[in-house]
Motif scaffolding. Sequence first.
Motif: not given
Length: 418
Positions: A117, A121-122, A146-148, A151, A130, A128
Motif C-alpha cells: 500500500n 493504489g491511488t 490492497g486498500l483499493s 489492486f 497495481t 491508479k
Amino acid sequence: MNYSNFGQKFSGKSGIVELMDDLGSALNENPDMLFMGGGNPGRVPEVEAYFEKQLISIAQDPIARHNLLGIYQSPQGEKGFREQLANYLAEAFNWNISDKNIAVSNGSQSAFFIIYNMLAGTMENGDKKTIHFPLAPEYVGYADAGLSDEFFSSTKPSIEIIDNETFKYHVDFSTLNIDNSIAALSVSRPTNPTGNVITDEEIVHLDQIAKQANIPLIIDGAYGLPFPNILFTDAKPHWNENTIVVLSLSKLGLPGIRTGIVIANEQFIKDFTNANIITNLACGNLGPALSKDLFSKNDIQILTDKITPFYQQKAEKTVELLKQNLAGIPFKIHKPEGAIFLWLWLEGLPITSKELYQRLKAKGVLIIPGEDFFIGIDDNWQHKYECIRLSYAQDESVVEQAVKIIADEIKALYLVNS
C-alpha cells in the motif's frame, strides 16, 4: 453500524478469510481432521531444541528477560539483531548492507500490507497503480491486502511439461507487459503455493525489467533464501538497492512469534518504519531475542542443514504416494523445488477445485483449492479450476491417510464422468 470503505473491505468476505475461518472451524469440529492445508511448518527436533535452549537462557538472565518483556525496542527492530543479520548477509552473500537496510515487522503478512500500500493504489496525482505478479499463481494471502479495488495484476505462466507426471511454471516474458500502471513486480521464491523456484536467470531478467521501468522488485523469501532454505534446487539469493526482500522466522519453526524482516535501501526502510509505527507502534521482541545468536554465531547454517533435507525427504515421499495412488488419472505434480507444498494439477477435473475441497472436507481431509491463488487473472482459464495445494509438513502417517482419501475421491469423480 456503518463502516467506511476500509471497514467494509476488510471485515467482509475474502479468499484468505474464508479459508482460514473454514479451516479453523473444521479443526474445532473434528480434531481428527487430516490437515493437508495451511502453512504450519513441520516439527524439526534439532530446531525445537535450539530455540528451547535460547528461551531458557533468556528466562534465566534478568537483563535479557527484562529486555524481552519490559521495554519497547527501536521502531525499526532491535538494533543488535539487525546488526548481526546485516553482518551475516554481507559476509555470506556480499550484500552491501548495514543495520540501516533492515526493519522488523510483526510477521511478513503485516510487512506486505504496508509495503504494497506504500507503493500501489491511488497515487498523489490520482493515477491508479497495481502490484504485478509476473508469475501466477501466487500466495492467496496477498489477494486482499490492497486498500483499493483492482489492486493486483498478473501474467499467466508458461507451462513446461517435464514428463507425464511432472510440470513446471516459468515466467512468460513474451507476454509480460510492464507499463505506467504497474508500481512494482512481486514474486515469492520458492512460490507459495506451487513450490516453484524462479530461476536465477528469471530473477536477473525481472530485476533488469524493474530497473528499466524505475519500479522495485519485491521478493518474498519466507520459505527460501537466504533462510530457512527450504530449497531442493540450486538458486542464489538476490538483493540490490532496487530490490525489497521480505523474510520470516515462521518457517524456521517460529510461526507463533510473528516476526518478519524487510531488507531494502535505507530510504525505503525509513519510510517503512514510519508506516509501521503508525500501524503497529512497535514490533515484538521475542523473534529477534530468540534468533540473534543464529547470525552472530552462524548457527543459521547448522539449522538450515537440518531443515532442507527434512522437507526434501517429505516431499519425495509424498510425490511417490501421489503417483502410486493416482495411477490411471490424468494428473501432473508441479516439480517440487522448495517450500512445504505440492501443487497438483488434475487435468479435466469434472468439478472445480473448491467443490473438491468441500467434498474432501466432508471426508475428513483438508486441502486448499487452487482457484484463489490465480490473483489478478479474471478470465475463465480452465487451468485455474483444476489445481489444489497440499502440505506435506504433517507426520508421515497423516500424509499417507490423506493421500489415499484424496486419490479415492478423485478417481471416483473421473469414473462417474468417464
